[in-house]
Motif scaffolding. Structure first.
Motif, PDB file in Angstrom:
ATOM      1  N   LYS A  19      -6.882 -10.926  -2.060  1.00 35.58           N
ATOM      2  CA  LYS A  19      -6.073 -10.008  -2.861  1.00 35.58           C
ATOM      3  C   LYS A  19      -5.920  -8.669  -2.166  1.00 35.58           C
ATOM      4  CE  LYS A  19      -6.222 -11.917  -7.422  1.00 35.58           C
ATOM      5  NZ  LYS A  19      -6.791 -11.887  -8.759  1.00 35.58           N
ATOM      6  N   LEU A  20      -6.990  -8.242  -1.562  1.00 31.71           N
ATOM      7  CA  LEU A  20      -6.884  -6.966  -0.851  1.00 31.71           C
ATOM      8  C   LEU A  20      -5.833  -7.075   0.241  1.00 31.71           C
ATOM      9  CD1 LEU A  20      -7.677  -4.125  -0.164  1.00 31.71           C
ATOM     10  CD2 LEU A  20      -9.560  -5.019   1.212  1.00 31.71           C
ATOM     11  N   ASN A  21      -5.883  -8.149   0.968  1.00 31.21           N
ATOM     12  CA  ASN A  21      -4.886  -8.328   2.010  1.00 31.21           C
ATOM     13  C   ASN A  21      -3.483  -8.353   1.435  1.00 31.21           C
ATOM     14  OD1 ASN A  21      -5.853  -8.855   4.946  1.00 31.21           O
ATOM     15  ND2 ASN A  21      -7.439  -9.688   3.598  1.00 31.21           N
ATOM     16  N   ASP A  22      -3.392  -9.003   0.285  1.00 33.83           N
ATOM     17  CA  ASP A  22      -2.082  -9.046  -0.351  1.00 33.83           C
ATOM     18  C   ASP A  22      -1.629  -7.638  -0.705  1.00 33.83           C
ATOM     19  OD1 ASP A  22      -2.183 -11.698  -0.078  1.00 33.83           O
ATOM     20  OD2 ASP A  22      -2.686 -12.149  -2.180  1.00 33.83           O
ATOM     21  N   VAL A  23      -2.547  -6.908  -1.237  1.00 34.60           N
ATOM     22  CA  VAL A  23      -2.186  -5.555  -1.641  1.00 34.60           C
ATOM     23  C   VAL A  23      -1.732  -4.757  -0.434  1.00 34.60           C
ATOM     24  CG1 VAL A  23      -3.121  -3.369  -2.463  1.00 34.60           C
ATOM     25  CG2 VAL A  23      -3.683  -5.491  -3.667  1.00 34.60           C
ATOM     26  N   VAL A  24      -2.532  -4.820   0.606  1.00 32.37           N
ATOM     27  CA  VAL A  24      -2.191  -4.035   1.793  1.00 32.37           C
ATOM     28  C   VAL A  24      -0.857  -4.490   2.363  1.00 32.37           C
ATOM     29  CG1 VAL A  24      -2.867  -3.532   4.152  1.00 32.37           C
ATOM     30  CG2 VAL A  24      -4.574  -3.500   2.345  1.00 32.37           C
TER      31      VAL A  24
END
Lengths: 1114, 763
Positions: free
Chosen positions: A1051-1056
């Motif tokens: 999810k963090l990667n998605d956010v970034v």
């Protein structure tokens, strides 16, 4: 989430084929451990496989296919198909419906202008703010406005409840509409609450807080925080005084609001001159009579509020923009009672509830915007919001938007308003994927129809008369003959019968095929010349290797035209060209040793068609880092190198991409480390500090002008560990329509990925060459000045050797005559350019706005984002030439002046105790404060950082202006917990340290940099999941974000990646930890906090308010 | 005549006056100056090379020689120049009448000392830096490349090689950089000083640069690696060099149709000089320039780029209207000075139909003793074979040596005016230096950066002996002594000193005439006059060479001729003088004096060759030799006259620069009919072959290789022969000519010339 995205219409053909360039989202596509193997994101970013095929962006940078359509809502994989960062994928991300109301603590961005479609229940707030004309009953909703959207939990919520958000009610314990709202600065259009309880209200919040959430964790649902206002004000009162301060702190975080505590604490604040309004109250003493803000003002609040307690909105009448101006008093949209004291003099301390003051809240859903409706200009949605434009006559606001959506009839009116009048033009702005592409019109030999006097281009606002035989120019008013083959009869409505079939007669933006008349020479092929620093430092820091590798990967992405030409050179104390001609067995290095008097060693073979030298180039790029690995040359002849490269490109023009790592120390345009000199000589350095932000001399400027003349556009990638005098260097890109990229301190670990992505975006984004731009205005208005990255050799035109989708040019306007009330004033930007495929085109964007002589109309139609962008750019222009204090003062005054004007002429409330903000500009104080605290206006920053900031701002687009100073912060430690949220990006958190929990991890981004702050006491499990480490000690500040096999990391990667896509920027990631410099820099972005750099948000409001009062009374 | 040749074969010296006019006045009246044509390193098969250092006179530094008076008992020798008594050093102790060291043997008036190669480590191999013009058409480029790569094959493996190419820019190739072909590019229009060059090329990157003064290679801290970037042993850089040559392209900068190519010859040469100066100062190195057209850029430009401006002609030079000339010459003078200072040589291979600027470059080539070759094309054998000869070893090698210093000692009544020839004055003043300067003067020592076994200097002396009262006294001391010292780096690398000591009797007063006549070497005299007239034409404004020569000839004839006053028919000359008028006649018609048929470049070229050649070859240049071949007799010398032409003869003309084989019309017809291919006509075949063989022999020995022209009577190429012949038969003749050929000229024939001479001489 996909729901509203894909427009109803059939999918645009190209939307699928389209594979835009930079794949920002590498991690998503990879097996989890892929990352582990490749520490450098670099590789990741290569589009290994492009699911959607067609690797090339359409020339105009059609946005990539809609990501959202593909991925199922819940799946984090939003990005893969879109390698390109550009388009506003955000669309998808934003939930159309405010689902989790309460959780969105932040205030909404003052009623996003939505079209007044029937207000669905689900979307109360947005619509509410601007009820359709007829819906008087909805006044209530008006009330709501402030608390934007959905879940506004604040006092406003209560109002929203009224409007029908029953569902939310439960969430808000005691929300009582009116009374509660009063305490805050009401952004809504109604006259606030100041009514009865007023005073109490103001105090309310604190109390409330104290009571309601005594020691509660600040964070959890931020919403909680805001709920407080309910509190029984009176109790608060009693509780007040000393005790209150602490409570405040508990809430806001110690540093945030220092005001509340007694006067003693205050002195240092900028407002100290006069006793702070806050300071007095706590004492329980009436303010000293003499103080300008004296008690008189405060007390007013309670009962004196002029407008009757507008309770259910003494009905702010419909505030549709297109509507006739409401009566003056109604137009007074905002009142901030906040400052007011309790009615009773007794209660000294008035407080502003920090949770209720206006804050930006991203629009939550995509809006469909028609540029004109009913033959009237439709005010555009905020630049930062997500919208889809349908060009119905006016150009899309992406291409051109005005600071005010109605044009003041006279110069006086404009002056009175205190607002700037300017256009922000971004001719190549990326459209939303669902928007129609710009149509290309070919008039054949004769070229586009133009006014024979002013040369304005045919547009929907040219009026055809006399059976269509003649037409009247909407710029100069001249009547022209219609060319015979362009003739067409008029219909009964006075329009040409073919108007709807001809794009140039029904669209605000069209592109004409340029005829010979527009060409000085044949259009040139796209030329890319790479110039790489190979001085010792660059080699040793890995900058050279990074640059070479980035170029090597990007070669594949260069526009594939048969004529695309590339060249490469390296330099240290000498300049090395390479003959890439195919016949040669290997490239031949040609060294130009004379860096005082440079020349290009070869006429032809240093620039070679890509198709002929691809292999050589790849080979060469691979070997450059090793070739120079033993180099001991510390000197760098930057100036000479760009001059030499320019000479090589002189005949064709094109893009010169420079990778520079150290201070240019030798040859033409050599620079000295004046920063150090400035430091050594502090006494004089202080006074002349801003001189360091000016170019040291004219050498580079002179060169740059010559470059521009020969259509060479210079982009500079600065990968350095030290001072490089960006102030001097940046003159070159600024003058040639280029751009500076700044990687400081350069990290061979984490920066190559960004370098590659930046470079890739640089060459693949929609762009044009050898461009000339001119803006024409209707009679009465003229262009005062252009401002941006270009070269200006004649007063009317700007020369743009290069122009791309990220560049914005500000065009300030001035009156040279009166305009007719009720008429329309048109602006037309014509951009003549060459496409990357060597076609000559004229992109014409036309915007026609109504003229008004009513001040209230101006305020109502003010475009905050655009105005702020203007302020930002003007401030940036000022910084190098004025002392910092004066610039800050100017910025504050600009803000004060328009608010004052509004207060004076539009607000009905005469009480001086209220800070009244026009609805449209309610965030102006916050942005102004943020601006004052921004890198460029801070004293503590490095000279280069500030220079870079100034330079960055000069071409900054409107949608990115606000984030630059008021970054977006989100919590990322609990991404997992919001399974059902269909927005990729978690809710935004206000920029106040009060909202930063040491148990949390936060991501803050401003469109350029991205900071990840790791609290002191973060759960190690989370750390492990996100970064693969067990404690914060193990993480270095330079990180490469990797994707681990857990949903949080994903999810963090998605956010970034989502953010990268939104910003069209790969963002430099930096880890920040408490107690080290990185943490400090993170907290320096908490603009609402009180800090060395300036007051807290609340204090600032107070300051503004006081200034207004002073000016009112004077 | 033969005795002069013998003398030459012993010492390499030819003097016009082998008996020296004894007083200043007498010498003046002899017209032809006391001079010597000396070939410093002419090889002598029998000459020993002494493996020890020479003994020098304490005061005048002259070297012990056979003319020294030796007192064996006292172990003392007396210097013949200054009469200083010198003691023999201990190692000469065993000297005696019977036991003479070689330098005292009477036959070893010329002898060589070879320095002990004590410091072999300092031996620097020969250095060649090729400076190659790229502003030439593709075809020429192909020729040049192949010639160069052939030359590279011939280079000694240990010799160091560098490469510079030029056109619009100068490219210095860094052959020692393995990873990629790398060149430094310099702007052609801007001269680069040595200091700048050092800086630009990062020579002192890691070390501080020596403060001031000459920066001299490794001695001044230049690391071997940085030198090896540009100068590599031929064996190591062969691949790199060949691949660069292979890729070498025509200068890529466009040339407008109305312009000449931008060619910065001067800048390239200057950079080459500076590079050598930085890397290998003081050791033998040659800059070999291959130029294919006029220099149009930089300080040495000879003409502007615009084709509308023609390249300067002799007429322009005479009128002083050649605007680039002086600037260019001045530049090359500076370059010459630099090269001389560094001890480096500039060789020029000019191959173009147009002029390339030899006239301007002359100063630099001549002072450094460089080779010069002028041809029409890089594909021409004159160029190709000459280049091969440079590197060839074996019988016909040029014996290229370097770094020579030439010094003169002579008796006190003789002073030295200077040298006309390939050398540069070292400005070493001394008592024997004359105030009058001819050629490179004002010195008793000269630098000969480059010299080979054929290099011949023309030394001009001046006799300052006052009138001697007692003319009858023929004392034993009426000898003048000359000693020539040549210190040079032999081909093999060692340093050698050659000493030639001469003694010449002087005569004065009445009755000395016969002695003077007997000692007169008319060939040497002609050559000295030729060098003098060339020199004067170049240096003296308003100089009228014809008048000067005529006056000189008349003067000599009236002084040394036998005649009754005012009776031309009574005039006769001694055999010692008899052909001198003929030499002068041909000299007046030669390319050295009659410049208007030639371009300034050609003239400069001819004169440079004249100034470096020995007497025999120079005479051929002045008066070509003509050999006749026929069935009637064997090959025999023919009179250089149009009358020598006959239909059934083959003529072989050797005018030094050109060798012409001329087939009489009948011979030509036979040849065309193919008779020589028929077995029964072997004789004819042999007749045809004979001149070819002789021509080959000439060509083989000569440098630059002459141009061979084979032509037929009445053919267009026949002009090469006709131009050289005495026009005894012109269209003005009334009588039919036996050979059937006439020369279309208004020039006077030798007979007419002689008539006039006799008339004037007897007045």
């Amino acid at each position: 989430m996909a729901a509203n995205v894909p427009p109803p219409g059939a999918p645009r053909p190209n939307s699928n084929n389209f594979v835009p360039p930079p794949n920002y989202n590498p991690s998503a596509q990879r097996p989890p451990d892929y990352l582990a193997e490749n520490l450098q994101n670099l590789n990741l970013n290569r589009p290994p496989s492009m699911p959607n095929s067609a690797p090339r962006p359409s020339p105009y940078g059609q946005p990539p296919p809609f990501p959202s359509s593909a991925p199922p809502p819940g799946v984090p994989v939003a990005s893969p198909p879109f390698p390109r960062p550009g388009p506003p994928p955000g669309v998808l991300a934003r939930p159309s419906m405010p689902l989790s109301g309460p959780s969105q603590a932040t205030l909404p961005p003052g009623g996003a202008p939505l079209r007044p479609t029937g207000p669905p229940v689900g979307q109360p707030s947005p619509f509410v703010s601007r009820p359709p004309p007829g819906s008087l009953p909805s006044p209530m909703s008006g009330y709501v406005t402030p608390g934007c959207g959905p879940p506004s939990s604040g006092p406003f919520q209560s109002s929203s409840l009224l409007s029908g958000q029953v569902a939310q009610r439960p969430l808000q314990p005691g929300a009582r509409p009116m009374p509660l709202s009063s305490p805050m600065i009401a952004t809504g259009q109604f006259v606030p609450p100041s009514s009865g309880p007023g005073g109490l209200m103001s105090n309310g919040p604190p109390n409330f807080t104290s009571g309601a959430i005594p020691g509660a964790p600040r964070f959890p649902p931020i919403g909680n925080v805001q709920q407080p206002p309910l509190g029984p004000p009176q109790t608060a009162m009693s509780a007040m005084a000393p005790p209150r301060a602490p409570t405040m702190h508990s809430h806001l975080g110690g540093s945030v609001v220092s005001a509340p505590p007694g006067p003693p604490t205050q002195p240092a604040s900028p407002f100290s001159a006069a006793p702070s309004p806050f300071s007095a109250p706590p004492q329980g003493m009436p303010p000293p009579p003499g103080s300008p803000y004296g008690s008189p003002s405060w007390p007013l609040q309670p009962g004196q509020v002029a407008p009757p307690p507008p309770i259910p909105g003494s009905a702010q009448p419909p505030r549709m923009f297109g509507m006739p101006p409401p009566p003056p008093n109604q137009s007074m949209t905002t009142i901030s009672p906040a400052i007011g004291q309790t009615g009773a003099p007794v209660a000294g301390s008035t407080k502003i509830d920090p949770n209720q003051i206006p804050r930006p809240l991203p629009g939550s859903s995509v809006v469909l915007h028609e540029t004109r409706q009913g033959n009237q200009a439709n005010p555009p949605p905020p630049a930062t919001s997500d919208y889809i434009v349908k060009d119905t006559g006016n150009c899309s606001p992406r291409y051109m938007r005005c600071t005010i959506n109605q044009i003041p009839c006279t110069a006086d009116l404009l002056t009175t308003s205190g607002m700037p009048l300017a256009l922000l033009v971004q001719p190549f702005a990326l459209p939303h994927p669902s928007e129609e592409p710009i149509q290309v019109v070919d008039f054949g030999e004769s070229g586009p129809v133009r006014c024979s006097r002013c040369k304005g281009y045919i547009n929907p606002f040219m009026k055809f008369i006399d059976q269509g035989r003649r037409f009247i120019c909407n710029f100069c008013g001249f009547t022209d003959e219609t060319p015979r083959d362009y003739h067409c009869n008029l219909g009964p409505d006075g329009r040409r019968r073919d108007a709807d079939e001809r794009p140039e007669l029904c669209r605000g933006t069209v592109e004409f095929v340029a005829t010979k008349e527009f060409m000085v020479r044949d259009p040139m092929p796209a030329v890319y010349f790479f110039l790489i620093d190979v001085s010792m430092n660059a080699i040793q820091t890995g900058a050279t290797a990074a640059a070479c590798s980035a170029i090597n990967q990007v070669i594949a992405d260069l526009p594939e035209g048969p004529l695309t030409i590339v060249g490469i050179a390296t330099f240290d104390s000498t300049i090395h060209f390479y003959n890439l001609k195919r016949a040669l067995q290997q490239p031949l290095m040609l060294i130009v040793p004379d860096v005082q008097d440079v020349y290009t060693p070869l006429q032809t073979d240093v620039l070679v068609p890509l198709s002929e030298c691809r292999q050589h180039l790849e080979l060469l790029l691979e070997s450059i880092p090793t070739m120079f690995q033993n180099s001991k040359t510390a000197e760098s002849a930057f100036g000479a190198a760009i001059k030499a490269a320019f000479l090589a490109m002189k005949t064709t023009g094109g893009k010169l991409l420079v990778f520079q790592s150290v201070l240019p120390s030798t040859g033409i345009g050599a620079l000295s480390a004046r920063e150090a000199e400035g430091r050594a000589n502090i006494s004089s350095g202080e006074k002349e500090a801003h001189k360091l932000l000016q170019p040291v001399d004219k050498t580079l400027k002179t060169m740059a002008i010559e470059f521009a003349e020969y259509q060479v556009c210079v982009d500079i990638f600065i990968t350095t560990q030290s001072y490089v005098d960006i102030a001097s260097i940046s003159v070159v890109p600024r003058t040639t329509g280029g751009q500076v990229y700044y990687y400081y301190p350069f990290s061979a670990l984490s920066d190559p990925a960004k370098l590659y992505n930046d470079l890739r975006w640089n060459v693949t984004r929609p762009q044009g060459f050898e461009a000339v731009m001119r803006v024409r205005c209707s009679q009465g208005i003229q262009v005062q000045e252009y401002c941006g990255n270009f070269c200006r050799r004649v007063p009317t035109d700007v020369d743009l050797p290069g122009i791309d989708c990220d560049k914005t040019i500000m065009v300030t306007l001035k009156h040279d005559d009166k305009l007719q009330d009720g008429s329309e004033c048109a602006f037309q930007c014509a951009l003549l350019y060459t496409t990357v495929y060597g076609q000559r085109r004229i992109r014409v964007t036309t915007l026609s706005l109504p003229c008004t002589s009513m001040l209230t109309n101006l305020f109502r139609s003010a475009d905050l984002d655009t105005q702020f962008t203007c302020f930002l750019k003007q401030a940036a222009n000022e910084i190098p030439s004025s002392p910092l204090l004066r610039v800050r003062e100017q910025v504050t005054n600009l803000c004060i002046n328009s608010l004052l004007s509004y207060r004076k002429f539009c607000a009905t409330v005469s009480s001086s105790g209220q800070l009244i903000l026009p609805e449209a500009l309610k965030l102006l104080p916050l942005y102004t404060l943020a601006l004052i605290k921004s890198t460029g206006l801070r004293t503590d920053g490095r000279i280069d950082d500030r220079s870079f900031w100034i330079n960055y701002v000069s071409s900054l687009s409107t949608p990115l202006a606000v984030p630059l100073v008021y970054p977006r912060m989100v919590a990322i430690h609990d991404l997992d917990s919001k399974e059902d949220n269909d927005s990729i990006i978690p809710p935004v958190i206000p920029l106040s340290s009060e909202h930063v929990n040491e148990k949390g991890i936060y991501l803050l981004e401003n469109g350029e940099d991205c900071f990840i702050y790791i609290g002191n006491s973060v759960d190690p499990d989370i750390l492990r999941k996100l970064f693969g480490v067990n404690s914060t000690d193990e993480v270095s500040t330079q990180i490469v974000l990797q994707q681990y096999d857990n949903s949080l990391s994903k999810k963090l990667n998605d956010v970034v990646n989502e953010i990268r896509r939104q910003r069209c920027n790969y963002l430099r990631l930096k880890l920040c930890k408490k107690g080290d410099p990185s943490g400090m820099s993170f907290f320096s972005y908490m603009v609402e906090d009180q800090s060395q750099g300036g007051p807290s948000y609340v204090e600032f409001l107070v300051h503004i308010h006081r200034q207004i009062q002073v000016k009112m009374s004077s | 005549m033969a005795e002069f040749l013998d003398l030459e074969n012993q010492d390499g010296v030819r003097m016009p006056w082998n008996v020296v006019p004894g007083t200043k006045q007498e010498a003046t009246s002899c017209v032809v100056p006391v001079a010597a044509i000396y070939t410093p390193i002419k090889p002598f098969p029998n000459m020993p090379a002494l493996p020890y250092s020479p003994l020098r006179c304490r005061t005048c530094r002259s070297v012990l020689n056979p003319f020294s008076i030796v007192d064996f008992a006292a172990k003392i020798w007396i210097c013949p120049f200054c009469f200083q008594r010198n003691h023999f050093p201990p190692h000469y102790n065993s000297i005696s009448d019977e036991n003479l060291p070689a330098e005292l043997f009477p036959q070893y008036t010329t002898i060589e000392y070879e320095e002990k190669t004590s410091s072999h480590s300092s031996f620097i191999p020969p250095v060649f830096i090729f400076v190659v013009d790229t502003c030439i058409i593709e075809e020429e480029m192909v020729f040049l490349k192949s010639a160069l790569s052939q030359a590279l094959d011939l280079l000694p493996d240990h010799s160091l090689v560098g490469l510079i190419t030029f056109g619009t820019f100068v490219q210095v190739h860094e052959l020692g950089f393995g990873q990629i072909a790398k060149t430094y590019v310099f702007k052609g229009s801007k001269d680069v000083s040595k200091d700048q060059l050092l800086e630009h090329m990062n020579f002192f990157l890691k070390k501080p640069k020596p403060p001031t003064g000459v920066i001299a290679g490794a001695r001044d801290g230049l690391s071997a690696e940085s030198i090896a970037r540009f100068l590599l042993p031929a064996s190591e850089c062969e691949f790199a060099l060949n691949s660069v040559l292979e890729e070498l392209q025509k200068d890529p900068w466009p040339v407008p149709a109305d312009q000449r190519a931008t060619r910065c010859t001067s800048t390239a040469l200057s950079i080459a000089a500076s590079l050598l100066g930085a890397c290998v100062p003081g050791s033998g190195a040659r800059i070999m320039a291959f130029v294919g057209g006029p220099s149009t850029e930089g300080p040495g430009a000879i003409v502007s780029k615009s084709l509308s401006e023609p390249i300067r002609s002799h007429k322009d030079l005479d009128k002083d209207s050649a605007q680039h000339f002086h600037k260019a010459v001045k530049f090359y003078e500076g370059l010459a000075k630099q090269l001389v200072h560094q001890g480096h040589v500039l060789d020029l291979f000019a191959c173009a139909l147009d002029q390339v600027g030899i006239a301007e470059l002359k100063v630099a080539i001549e002072r450094t003793g460089g080779l010069v070759v002028l041809a029409e094309s890089f594909g021409h054998s004159v160029f190709k074979d000459s280049l091969k000869r440079v590197f060839q070893s074996g019988d016909h090698d040029l014996g290229l040596s370097s770094n020579g210093i030439f010094e003169i000692n002579c008796s006190k009544d003789i002073k030295i005016q200077g040298i006309i020839g390939p050398c540069a004055s070292l400005e070493k003043k001394g008592p024997l230096v004359s105030d009058t300067v001819t050629g490179q003067g004002n010195t008793s020592a000269w630098k000969m950066c480059g010299l080979n076994k054929a290099t011949s200097l023309c030394l001009i002396f001046e006799n300052i002996k006052k009138e001697i009262p007692d003319t009858t006294v023929q004392s034993t001391s009426n000898q003048f002594y000359f000693q020539f010292l040549t210190y040079y780096q032999h081909q093999g690398g060692q340093m050698r000193l050659r000493v030639t000591t001469l003694s010449r009797r002087w005569v004065a007063g009445q009755g000395s005439m016969q002695d003077l006549i007997a000692g007169f070497d008319q060939e040497a005299a002609a050559v000295v006059m030729a060098r003098l007239v060339s020199f004067k034409m170049e240096t003296e404004a308003e100089f009228d060479p014809i008048r000067w020569l005529d006056k000189a000839l008349i003067h000599i004839c009236s002084r040394f001729g036998d005649y009754q006053k005012d009776t031309p028919s009574s005039f006769s000359l001694s055999p010692r003088f008899s052909i001198f008028p003929q030499f002068v006649f041909h000299l007046r018609r030669s390319q050295f004096v009659q410049v208007f048929n030639n371009s300034p470049d050609e003239t400069a070229y001819f004169r440079m060759i004249l100034d470096r050649e020995n007497v025999a070859n120079s005479v051929v240049m002045i008066q070509p030799s003509l050999i006749s071949y026929s069935f009637h007799s064997g090959p025999e010398p023919a009179l250089l006259d149009v009358a020598a032409i006959a239909a059934d003869r083959i003529l072989l003309l050797d005018s030094y620069f050109t060798v012409v084989i001329f087939h009489g019309s009948t011979i030509a017809q036979w040849r065309k009919a193919g008779y020589h291919n028929l077995p029964e006509h072997q004789a004819f075949s042999q007749l045809l072959q004979a001149p070819c063989d002789d021509a080959d022999a000439i060509i083989k020995e000569r440098f630059p290789v002459p141009r061979l022209v084979v032509c037929d009577q009445h053919g267009s190429q026949a002009r090469f022969l006709l131009a050289k012949l005495n026009p005894s038969a012109t269209y003005n003749n009334e009588a039919p000519i036996p050979g059937g050929d006439i020369i279309f000229t208004d020039d006077v024939s030798f007979e007419v010339f002689l008539d006039h001479l006799q008339r004037l001489a007897v007045q």
